[in-house]
Design an enzyme around this catalytic site. Structure first.
Site, short mmCIF file in Angstrom:
data_model
loop_
_atom_site.label_atom_id
_atom_site.label_comp_id
_atom_site.label_asym_id
_atom_site.label_seq_id
_atom_site.Cartn_x
_atom_site.Cartn_y
_atom_site.Cartn_z
N THR A 120 -10.04 -25.72 3.53
CA THR A 120 -9.09 -25.09 2.62
C THR A 120 -8.63 -26.04 1.52
O THR A 120 -8.55 -27.26 1.73
CB THR A 120 -7.84 -24.62 3.40
OG1 THR A 120 -6.84 -24.15 2.50
CG2 THR A 120 -7.24 -25.76 4.22
N TYR A 144 -0.68 -26.05 8.29
CA TYR A 144 -1.99 -25.41 8.14
C TYR A 144 -2.97 -26.36 7.44
O TYR A 144 -4.07 -26.63 7.95
CB TYR A 144 -1.86 -24.11 7.36
CG TYR A 144 -3.19 -23.55 6.90
CD1 TYR A 144 -4.15 -23.16 7.83
CD2 TYR A 144 -3.48 -23.41 5.54
CE1 TYR A 144 -5.38 -22.66 7.42
CE2 TYR A 144 -4.70 -22.91 5.13
CZ TYR A 144 -5.64 -22.54 6.07
OH TYR A 144 -6.86 -22.04 5.65
#
Length: 331
Positions: A120, A144
């Site tokens: 990501t 995250y």
């Protein structure tokens, strides 16, 4: 069975995983979807067999790899809501990091040494207004992003110690839907900008809002790099082909190199749908950096990857067609 063999797709019943299953099948492989269906959808498994199990169960992973004679693994199974990761970090480190370790243990046990990993752009944190190169990683501002970067570091260690070849693909904002309307973004709750806006238009979201209007950006709202999920799937095929040809792996940004603000996206949604988006303005969410735009030159040069469907108009039209079928308008 595809003529080119089997690819294990961990998290293949989810949004991006299902699109990659389709791309894998279109390129002559058999996608073996491995998913616990906690957030994935059985209806999205359309191109190969489904194994319902947990990636943390290394024995089940190894058994599946052996049963289907899997050549490589694509790993999408993870928790991915930034805001949720801030309030419940334990879930993110358990699901993402511990889950990845279980998958890697199963791969080692079965002798599978090729992995395409779904990473990501959140690994960059608040990297500044310029397009971000891969070398800027390690500054994540939420659990995250930190969990994904931890996995990347684990992959590097596994390469050095065990000969694992891994491609870490750092997505920016995945969006859009399958052109044929078979699969799209379907989460409960939905947290992403474009699907939430479209669901608000159709009467399925009653509290659509813009979070943060005081960022240091041209219009005060957060700026992101949006990439169509079909382009992401094509990049995964390019990475897979490189691994099968003997490449040792690498790390690549997947985006367009162009940012759009939240206000720009909402305006584009109004233009493409002809509908007004009901919204209010709210405070920033914890863990959201003001700007995230990819420097995509490495993927273009080394993977030959150039997005073809990632203009905002194409993204929104494909998503709008999907949502009108998946979420019929409420009166």
């Amino acid at each position: 069975m595809g003529t080119r063999g089997a690819i294990l797709i961990a998290g293949g019943a989810g949004y991006i995983g299902a699109h990659c299953c389709r791309a894998v099948a279109d390129n002559g492989f058999t996608p073996v979807c491995y998913d616990d269906l906690s957030t994935g959808h059985r209806s999205f498994v359309q191109w190969g067999p489904l194994v319902v199990d947990d990636i943390a169960d290394s024995r089940a992973v190894a058994e599946t790899i052996r049963r289907y004679d899997v050549q490589a693994v694509m790993h999408f199974a993870a928790s991915s809501a930034i805001g949720e990761s801030v309030v419940d970090p334990q879930r993110y480190y358990r699901n993402n990091v511990a889950g990845a370790l279980g998958l890697l243990e199963g791969m080692r046990e079965a002798g599978c040494r090729r992995l395409v990993f779904s990473s990501t752009g959140a690994v960059y944190g608040e990297a500044g207004p310029d397009p971000i190169p891969e070398s800027a990683a390690g500054r994540a501002v939420n659990p995250y992003g930190r969990s994904k970067y931890m996995i990347e570091q684990i992959l590097a260690d596994y390469h050095a110690a065990y000969g694992l070849s891994a491609m870490a693909l750092r997505y920016f904002n995945a969006c859009g839907a399958d052109a044929a309307g078979r699969i799209g973004e379907l989460r409960d709750p939905e947290t992403h900008l474009i699907p939430r806006a479209l669901m608000a238009i159709l009467g399925h979201v009653g509290d659509f809002a813009i979070f943060g209007t005081d960022y240091d950006t041209p219009d005060g709202t957060a700026v992101r790099d949006y990439i169509h999920v079909d382009d992401l799937a094509a990049a995964h095929i390019a990475a897979l082909e490189r691994l099968l040809a003997g490449d040792a792996g690498g790390t690549y940004n997947l985006g367009t190199g162009r940012g759009h603000s939240v206000r720009e996206v909402v305006d584009a949604i109004r233009e493409e749908t002809g509908e007004q988006v009901p919204l209010v303005m709210r405070e920033r969410r914890a863990g959201d950096p003001p700007i995230l735009v990819a420097d995509c030159r490495r993927a273009a040069q080394q993977l030959g990857f150039v997005p073809k469907r990632s203009d905002l108009g194409t993204i929104i039209r494909s998503a709008w067609a999907w949502h009108q079928r998946a979420h019929p308008r409420r009166a």
